[in-house]
Motif scaffolding. Structure first.
Motif, short mmCIF file in Angstrom:
data_model
loop_
_atom_site.label_atom_id
_atom_site.label_comp_id
_atom_site.label_asym_id
_atom_site.label_seq_id
_atom_site.Cartn_x
_atom_site.Cartn_y
_atom_site.Cartn_z
N MET A 1 -3.75 0.41 -3.44
CA MET A 1 -4.57 -0.11 -2.35
C MET A 1 -3.92 -1.32 -1.68
O MET A 1 -4.40 -1.79 -0.68
CB MET A 1 -5.95 -0.48 -2.85
N LEU A 2 -2.83 -1.79 -2.25
CA LEU A 2 -2.12 -2.90 -1.64
C LEU A 2 -1.59 -2.53 -0.27
O LEU A 2 -1.46 -3.38 0.61
CB LEU A 2 -0.96 -3.32 -2.56
N ILE A 3 -1.34 -1.24 -0.06
CA ILE A 3 -0.84 -0.77 1.23
C ILE A 3 -1.84 -1.08 2.34
O ILE A 3 -1.45 -1.40 3.46
CB ILE A 3 -0.58 0.75 1.16
N ALA A 4 -3.10 -1.02 2.05
CA ALA A 4 -4.14 -1.26 3.05
C ALA A 4 -4.04 -2.66 3.65
O ALA A 4 -4.48 -2.88 4.78
CB ALA A 4 -5.52 -1.04 2.44
N ALA A 5 -3.47 -3.59 2.94
CA ALA A 5 -3.35 -4.95 3.45
C ALA A 5 -2.23 -5.09 4.49
O ALA A 5 -2.19 -6.06 5.22
CB ALA A 5 -3.08 -5.91 2.30
N PHE A 6 -1.33 -4.08 4.57
CA PHE A 6 -0.17 -4.21 5.43
C PHE A 6 -0.16 -3.27 6.64
O PHE A 6 0.75 -3.34 7.44
CB PHE A 6 1.11 -3.97 4.62
N VAL A 7 -1.14 -2.38 6.75
CA VAL A 7 -1.17 -1.45 7.89
C VAL A 7 -2.51 -1.54 8.60
O VAL A 7 -3.49 -2.01 8.05
CB VAL A 7 -0.90 0.01 7.44
N PHE A 8 -2.52 -1.04 9.83
CA PHE A 8 -3.77 -1.02 10.59
C PHE A 8 -4.78 -0.07 9.94
O PHE A 8 -4.40 0.90 9.29
CB PHE A 8 -3.51 -0.58 12.03
N HIS A 9 -6.03 -0.34 10.16
CA HIS A 9 -7.11 0.45 9.55
C HIS A 9 -6.98 1.94 9.88
O HIS A 9 -7.23 2.78 9.03
CB HIS A 9 -8.46 -0.09 10.01
N SER A 10 -6.60 2.26 11.10
CA SER A 10 -6.51 3.67 11.51
C SER A 10 -5.33 4.39 10.87
O SER A 10 -5.26 5.62 10.89
CB SER A 10 -6.40 3.76 13.02
N GLU A 11 -4.39 3.65 10.29
CA GLU A 11 -3.19 4.25 9.71
C GLU A 11 -3.17 4.23 8.19
O GLU A 11 -2.17 4.62 7.59
CB GLU A 11 -1.96 3.52 10.24
N VAL A 12 -4.23 3.79 7.56
CA VAL A 12 -4.22 3.64 6.10
C VAL A 12 -4.02 4.98 5.40
O VAL A 12 -3.16 5.09 4.52
CB VAL A 12 -5.52 2.96 5.61
N LEU A 13 -4.78 6.00 5.75
CA LEU A 13 -4.67 7.27 5.03
C LEU A 13 -3.31 7.95 5.19
O LEU A 13 -2.72 8.35 4.18
CB LEU A 13 -5.80 8.21 5.44
N PRO A 14 -2.77 8.07 6.40
CA PRO A 14 -1.43 8.68 6.49
C PRO A 14 -0.36 7.91 5.72
O PRO A 14 0.49 8.51 5.07
CB PRO A 14 -1.12 8.66 7.99
N VAL A 15 -0.41 6.59 5.77
CA VAL A 15 0.56 5.79 5.03
C VAL A 15 0.35 5.94 3.53
O VAL A 15 1.31 6.07 2.77
CB VAL A 15 0.48 4.30 5.45
N LEU A 16 -0.89 5.98 3.09
CA LEU A 16 -1.19 6.16 1.68
C LEU A 16 -0.70 7.52 1.18
O LEU A 16 -0.09 7.62 0.12
CB LEU A 16 -2.69 6.01 1.44
#
Length: 51
Positions: A1-16
């Motif tokens: 979930m650390l990834i969520a701190a570095f990307v925009f809200h709309s891009e969290v799932l694809p990046v995850l």
């Protein structure tokens, strides 16, 4: 979930999803190397035994 701190809200799932797949590929390669197979075979294995 650390990834969520570095990307925009709309891009969290694809990046995850992308990060998770990359980590699984790396773990597969490391496990293959530990088991004596080539790293590519471990990273790209379909799970079926090779002949």
């Amino acid at each position: 979930m650390l990834i969520a701190a570095f990307v925009f809200h709309s891009e969290v799932l694809p990046v995850l999803f992308t990060t998770t797949i990359l980590l699984l590929v790396i773990l597969g390669a490391v496990a293959a190397k530990a088991g004596g197979a080539s790293m590519i075979k471990g990273a790209l294995s379909s799970g079926e035994p090779s002949q």
